[in-house]
Design an enzyme around this catalytic site. Structure first.
Site, PDB file in Angstrom:
ATOM      1  N   CYS A  85       0.854  -1.177   0.000  1.00 55.10           N
ATOM      2  CA  CYS A  85       0.000   0.000   0.000  1.00 55.10           C
ATOM      3  C   CYS A  85       0.899   1.239   0.000  1.00 55.10           C
ATOM      4  O   CYS A  85       1.934   1.264   0.643  1.00 55.10           O
ATOM      5  CB  CYS A  85      -0.951   0.107   1.176  1.00 55.10           C
ATOM      6  SG  CYS A  85      -2.143  -1.209   1.288  1.00 55.10           S
ATOM      7  N   ARG A  87       3.803  -0.586  -4.691  1.00 52.02           N
ATOM      8  CA  ARG A  87       3.505  -1.056  -3.337  1.00 52.02           C
ATOM      9  C   ARG A  87       2.117  -1.663  -3.229  1.00 52.02           C
ATOM     10  O   ARG A  87       1.731  -2.171  -2.178  1.00 52.02           O
ATOM     11  CB  ARG A  87       3.616   0.106  -2.351  1.00 52.02           C
ATOM     12  CG  ARG A  87       4.975   0.735  -2.317  1.00 52.02           C
ATOM     13  CD  ARG A  87       4.998   1.860  -1.335  1.00 52.02           C
ATOM     14  NE  ARG A  87       4.947   1.351   0.012  1.00 52.02           N
ATOM     15  CZ  ARG A  87       6.002   1.217   0.801  1.00 52.02           C
ATOM     16  NH1 ARG A  87       7.180   1.541   0.382  1.00 52.02           N
ATOM     17  NH2 ARG A  87       5.874   0.750   2.021  1.00 52.02           N
ATOM     18  N   TRP A  89      -3.143  -2.516  -1.605  1.00 44.56           N
ATOM     19  CA  TRP A  89      -2.964  -3.957  -1.765  1.00 44.56           C
ATOM     20  C   TRP A  89      -3.870  -4.574  -0.706  1.00 44.56           C
ATOM     21  O   TRP A  89      -3.620  -4.459   0.490  1.00 44.56           O
ATOM     22  CB  TRP A  89      -1.506  -4.340  -1.528  1.00 44.56           C
ATOM     23  CG  TRP A  89      -1.220  -5.779  -1.769  1.00 44.56           C
ATOM     24  CD1 TRP A  89      -0.927  -6.372  -2.971  1.00 44.56           C
ATOM     25  CD2 TRP A  89      -1.193  -6.834  -0.801  1.00 44.56           C
ATOM     26  NE1 TRP A  89      -0.727  -7.721  -2.798  1.00 44.56           N
ATOM     27  CE2 TRP A  89      -0.881  -8.028  -1.489  1.00 44.56           C
ATOM     28  CE3 TRP A  89      -1.410  -6.890   0.579  1.00 44.56           C
ATOM     29  CZ2 TRP A  89      -0.779  -9.259  -0.845  1.00 44.56           C
ATOM     30  CZ3 TRP A  89      -1.315  -8.116   1.217  1.00 44.56           C
ATOM     31  CH2 TRP A  89      -0.990  -9.284   0.509  1.00 44.56           C
ATOM     32  N   ASN A 122      -1.813   2.250   5.921  1.00 42.79           N
ATOM     33  CA  ASN A 122      -1.054   1.052   5.556  1.00 42.79           C
ATOM     34  C   ASN A 122      -0.905   0.234   6.823  1.00 42.79           C
ATOM     35  O   ASN A 122      -0.624   0.800   7.880  1.00 42.79           O
ATOM     36  CB  ASN A 122       0.360   1.402   5.086  1.00 42.79           C
ATOM     37  CG  ASN A 122       0.361   2.115   3.763  1.00 42.79           C
ATOM     38  OD1 ASN A 122      -0.673   2.248   3.131  1.00 42.79           O
ATOM     39  ND2 ASN A 122       1.532   2.575   3.354  1.00 42.79           N
ATOM     40  N   GLY A 123      -1.007  -1.093   6.704  1.00 43.36           N
ATOM     41  CA  GLY A 123      -0.856  -1.942   7.876  1.00 43.36           C
ATOM     42  C   GLY A 123      -2.143  -2.695   8.134  1.00 43.36           C
ATOM     43  O   GLY A 123      -3.040  -2.734   7.278  1.00 43.36           O
ATOM     44  N   GLU A 181      16.085 -19.263  -6.645  1.00 37.86           N
ATOM     45  CA  GLU A 181      15.771 -17.889  -7.017  1.00 37.86           C
ATOM     46  C   GLU A 181      15.248 -17.819  -8.458  1.00 37.86           C
ATOM     47  O   GLU A 181      14.283 -17.119  -8.746  1.00 37.86           O
ATOM     48  CB  GLU A 181      17.004 -17.002  -6.824  1.00 37.86           C
ATOM     49  CG  GLU A 181      16.889 -15.575  -7.321  1.00 37.86           C
ATOM     50  CD  GLU A 181      15.722 -14.788  -6.731  1.00 37.86           C
ATOM     51  OE1 GLU A 181      15.102 -15.222  -5.747  1.00 37.86           O
ATOM     52  OE2 GLU A 181      15.401 -13.714  -7.292  1.00 37.86           O
ATOM     53  N   LYS A 200      11.623 -16.429  -9.630  1.00 43.14           N
ATOM     54  CA  LYS A 200      11.467 -15.334 -10.603  1.00 43.14           C
ATOM     55  C   LYS A 200      10.510 -15.752 -11.703  1.00 43.14           C
ATOM     56  O   LYS A 200       9.613 -15.011 -12.086  1.00 43.14           O
ATOM     57  CB  LYS A 200      12.848 -15.004 -11.174  1.00 43.14           C
ATOM     58  CG  LYS A 200      13.149 -13.589 -11.409  1.00 43.14           C
ATOM     59  CD  LYS A 200      13.611 -12.782 -10.228  1.00 43.14           C
ATOM     60  CE  LYS A 200      12.725 -12.794  -9.012  1.00 43.14           C
ATOM     61  NZ  LYS A 200      13.303 -12.172  -7.873  1.00 43.14           N
ATOM     62  N   GLU A 257       6.839 -15.977 -10.383  1.00 49.14           N
ATOM     63  CA  GLU A 257       6.266 -14.672 -10.023  1.00 49.14           C
ATOM     64  C   GLU A 257       5.758 -13.901 -11.236  1.00 49.14           C
ATOM     65  O   GLU A 257       4.707 -13.273 -11.171  1.00 49.14           O
ATOM     66  CB  GLU A 257       7.341 -13.792  -9.361  1.00 49.14           C
ATOM     67  CG  GLU A 257       7.611 -14.104  -7.928  1.00 49.14           C
ATOM     68  CD  GLU A 257       8.658 -13.160  -7.370  1.00 49.14           C
ATOM     69  OE1 GLU A 257       8.363 -12.493  -6.383  1.00 49.14           O
ATOM     70  OE2 GLU A 257       9.789 -13.088  -7.917  1.00 49.14           O
ATOM     71  N   HIS A 293      15.559 -39.075  -5.494  1.00 44.84           N
ATOM     72  CA  HIS A 293      14.820 -39.397  -4.265  1.00 44.84           C
ATOM     73  C   HIS A 293      13.352 -39.010  -4.388  1.00 44.84           C
ATOM     74  O   HIS A 293      12.646 -38.937  -3.398  1.00 44.84           O
ATOM     75  CB  HIS A 293      15.477 -38.721  -3.061  1.00 44.84           C
ATOM     76  CG  HIS A 293      16.878 -39.179  -2.842  1.00 44.84           C
ATOM     77  ND1 HIS A 293      17.190 -40.467  -2.482  1.00 44.84           N
ATOM     78  CD2 HIS A 293      18.073 -38.547  -2.984  1.00 44.84           C
ATOM     79  CE1 HIS A 293      18.504 -40.597  -2.395  1.00 44.84           C
ATOM     80  NE2 HIS A 293      19.065 -39.440  -2.696  1.00 44.84           N
ATOM     81  N   LYS A 326       5.281  -4.870  -3.707  1.00 40.51           N
ATOM     82  CA  LYS A 326       6.610  -4.762  -3.108  1.00 40.51           C
ATOM     83  C   LYS A 326       6.489  -4.303  -1.654  1.00 40.51           C
ATOM     84  O   LYS A 326       5.494  -3.691  -1.291  1.00 40.51           O
ATOM     85  CB  LYS A 326       7.419  -3.747  -3.906  1.00 40.51           C
ATOM     86  CG  LYS A 326       8.902  -4.067  -3.928  1.00 40.51           C
ATOM     87  CD  LYS A 326       9.598  -3.260  -4.966  1.00 40.51           C
ATOM     88  CE  LYS A 326      11.071  -3.559  -5.011  1.00 40.51           C
ATOM     89  NZ  LYS A 326      11.397  -4.867  -5.581  1.00 40.51           N
TER      90      LYS A 326
HETATM   91  C1  F6R Z   1      10.674 -11.487  -5.149  1.00 40.20           C
HETATM   92  C2  F6R Z   1      10.829 -10.494  -4.119  1.00 40.20           C
HETATM   93  C3  F6R Z   1      10.367 -10.871  -2.764  1.00 40.20           C
HETATM   94  C4  F6R Z   1      11.116 -10.093  -1.674  1.00 40.20           C
HETATM   95  C5  F6R Z   1      10.546 -10.415  -0.297  1.00 40.20           C
HETATM   96  C6  F6R Z   1      11.342  -9.748   0.790  1.00 40.20           C
HETATM   97  O1  F6R Z   1      11.139 -11.083  -6.388  1.00 40.20           O
HETATM   98  O2  F6R Z   1      11.271  -9.405  -4.351  1.00 40.20           O
HETATM   99  O3  F6R Z   1      10.450 -12.243  -2.541  1.00 40.20           O
HETATM  100  O4  F6R Z   1      12.472 -10.436  -1.719  1.00 40.20           O
HETATM  101  O5  F6R Z   1       9.221 -10.012  -0.242  1.00 40.20           O
HETATM  102  O6  F6R Z   1      11.451  -8.384   0.558  1.00 40.20           O
HETATM  103  P1  F6R Z   1      12.626  -7.532   1.159  1.00 40.20           P
HETATM  104  O7  F6R Z   1      13.876  -7.976   0.485  1.00 40.20           O
HETATM  105  O8  F6R Z   1      12.275  -6.129   0.874  1.00 40.20           O
HETATM  106  O9  F6R Z   1      12.667  -7.838   2.628  1.00 40.20           O
END
Ligand code: F6R
Length: 605
Positions: free
Chosen positions: A2, A27, A75, A101-102, A482, A486, A489, A505, A600
């Protein structure tokens, strides 16, 4: 998670807030809203819309003018994305407007009490509770009304409040969700992060938890939720406003992938000490004597940062010979972990705001542990809570999925590992070898980025897959984790990552021509073992895309990457797979910078 932006001054507020919302959209992007007023106006004017900020913009009428306002991009947590659930939330008399936010943890209980008193709720959100509490307060100042409301709220919040009867001010408060004040010339801003302010002012004040502020056009003051005045000295933000622009790329993700040579150069800059074959990490707050007493290192992070932590743990073990491991911060704090005085804890977070990581840090600190941060955002909550740490200097990352921050975080771990290693058992010769390897990284990343066309063609061939397997061994396994994250996502293709050694296994049962495998095959002491895994897959007619230092006979395709030192190879091997995920998602027509259901900076649990 948010985004909040607010302004009080002399300028026409709506365009300013809409522009701020655009910058904060990463966000949260399921709905948005704006409320404005001006000293002469008779009340509050509001527009809200389900969807993106551009949908809100389309709804804003022509004569929507004012000089004070707050806005929000959401969000959803409580209540589905809809016009009515979007923020701001107003009371029935249209006097109080709140953006939040929260999460209000006791929202249900407070809602029941308010409803029993005859309050009718318009939305399903937890935030509306705050609005009604403020509106019903009998206090005579807005500050006191907000304070009274916050007294009964349990949970996390970053809020901004306007009131039609006190339209010379915006009152804001913080507990667990970031609130940054932007100090201008006869104008003040507030936002959930500097992205929304930076085009207007570089002077910021970051509120602490339990702090509130009153913003007037030519003045601001900060105080605690219990009313005691606090001192707030504005700091200068170093990030450039231009860093938030797309810079000629079609997406932020593409821009951020391509920025990696420069970003890595930045995390190394000024830190290498050739004389002692080590690095200087100014903010670590850990002297050599203390460093020698560490018996274990535990790294905590979420998602991509957790994966960076896994690579970091490997780097620390191999260079510093300190037992190290990484764990999702979200799991760690709920298993009542044994907190050992000889363990150094490292919290890793690009945003420095992730609630699960912050809560783990706070729990550790409460138990007397020493916690370092490996963080990108300077002055963020985790950076401030930690005892010291390493900034990763990746610059702002706007795309919801992390690329350059991941890479820089791993490089920051390599620096930390080298530093600890050179205090303990790493020889001068090995120190030099690692430093030479680190110095090669920016040019080698550029070399990988030059193969984008080739990677794009491969991605287009794999884009039809229903599911993909990613495998790697030891250092290669976090790279596989990772890369699979990616891909899922941004393309929504199901992907799984496994240690190559674990294939037989169980997961080998999945292998068939329709399930491609992406294999990380570095030229190191495990090369033959990795090749054996490729044989096993080929024998089951599985398609293989290898990322390796030389073409792999058993693979259908190989992306060849330049060789560095064994320890540093994972940094390079992840990069073509960022491009692979990107072009797969592009071929599938996905909204790359704003993947569905995500946002994010996860500032809620
Ligand atoms: C994926 C991604 C997330 C963040 C996770 C933690 O591409 O960016 O998995 O890594 O939400 O976020 P931070 O690093 O900001 O603590």
């Amino acid at each position: 998670m948010c985004g909040i932006v607010g302004y009080i001054g002399k300028r026409d507020v709506a365009p300013l807030l809409l522009e701020g919302l655009q910058r904060l959209e990463y966000r949260g992007y399921d709905s948005a809203g704006i409320v404005i007023t001006s000293p002469k106006a008779a009340g509050l004017k509001m527009v809200k819309a389900k969807g993106r900020v551009r949908d809100l913009e389309a709804r804003v009428p022509k004569r929507f003018t004012g000089t004070t306002g707050i806005a929000h991009t959401r969000w959803a947590t409580h209540g589905a994305p809809s016009d009515i659930n979007s923020h701001p939330h107003l009371d029935p008399e249209n006097k109080v407007a709140v953006v939040h936010n929260g999460i209000v943890d006791n929202a249900q209980e407070l809602r029941a009490k308010l409803e029993a008193d005859g309050v009718v709720f318009a939305s399903e959100t937890d935030t509306e509770v705050i609005t009604h509490l403020i509106a019903r307060s009998q206090a005579t100042s807005l500050e006191e009304k907000v304070r009274e409301a916050l007294k009964v709220i349990e949970g996390t919040y970053g809020i901004a409040v306007m009131h039609a009867d006190f339209n010379d001010r915006i009152v804001v408060a913080r507990n667990g969700s970031p609130v940054v004040l932007g100090i201008g010339e006869k104008e003040m801003f507030v936002a959930s992060d500097v992205a929304a302010l930076i085009a207007h002012t570089r002077q910021v004040v970051t509120l602490d938890d339990g702090e509130m502020a009153t913003l007037k056009a030519d003045d601001f003051r900060t105080y605690t939720t219990s009313g005691a005045t606090t001192t707030a000295t504005p700091e200068t933000v170093e990030w450039e406003a231009a860093s938030y622009d797309m810079g000629g790329h079609d997406t932020y993700m593409h821009k951020e992938i391509s920025e990696q040579p420069d970003a890595v150069d930045r995390v190394l800059r000024g830190r290498i000490d050739d004389r002692f074959s080590t690095v200087h990490l100014g903010g670590l707050n850990l002297d050599a004597r203390e460093a020698r007493t560490i018996r274990r290192i535990k790294i905590l992070g979420c998602g991509t940062s957790y994966h960076a932590g896994l690579i970091g743990a490997g780097l620390i073990e191999s260079m510093a010979r300190i037992p190290a491991d990484a764990e999702p911060a979200s799991e760690f704090r709920y298993r009542n972990p044994v907190v050992d005085p000889d363990t150094l804890y490292i919290a890793v977070s690009q945003s420095g705001e992730t609630y699960d990581v912050l809560a783990a840090v706070q729990e550790l600190k409460r138990k007397g542990a020493r916690v370092l941060g490996v963080v990108n955002v300077v002055g963020s909550a985790i950076a401030r809570e930690a005892d010291g740490g390493v900034y990763v200097h990746a610059g702002p990352e706007v795309c919801v999925v992390s690329t350059k921050c991941f890479t820089n975080t791993v490089v920051a771990f390599a620096l930390l590992a080298l530093h600890l290693g050179r205090i303990r058992d790493l020889s001068v010769t090995d120190g030099k070898r690692i430093i030479e390897g680190l110095r090669k990284l920016p040019a080698q990343i550029s070399e990988i980025l030059e193969s984008e066309e080739e990677i794009k063609k491969l991605a287009e061939q794999y884009a039809g897959a229903q599911s993909m397997m990613f495998i790697g061994r030891v250092r290669g396994y976090p790279v596989a984790l990772e890369a699979s994250l990616k891909l899922k996502e941004i393309s929504y293709i199901h992907a799984e990552a496994y240690p190559a050694s674990e294939l037989k296994h169980g997961p080998l049962a999945l292998i068939e021509p329709a399930l491609p495998t992406v294999a990380i095959v570095p030229n190191d002491d495990l090369l033959e073992k990795n090749r054996a895994a490729l044989e096993e897959i080929k024998a089951r007619s599985g398609r293989i895309l290898a990322v390796a230092h030389q073409p792999q006979e058993k693979a259908d395709h190989t992306i060849v990457v330049p060789k560095n030192e064994d320890e540093l190879d994972p940094i390079l091997m992840g990069i073509p797979l960022q491009l692979f995920a990107y072009h797969t998602a592009l071929a599938m027509g996905r909204d790359i910078d704003k993947p569905r259901n995500l946002a994010k900076s996860v500032t809620v649990e």
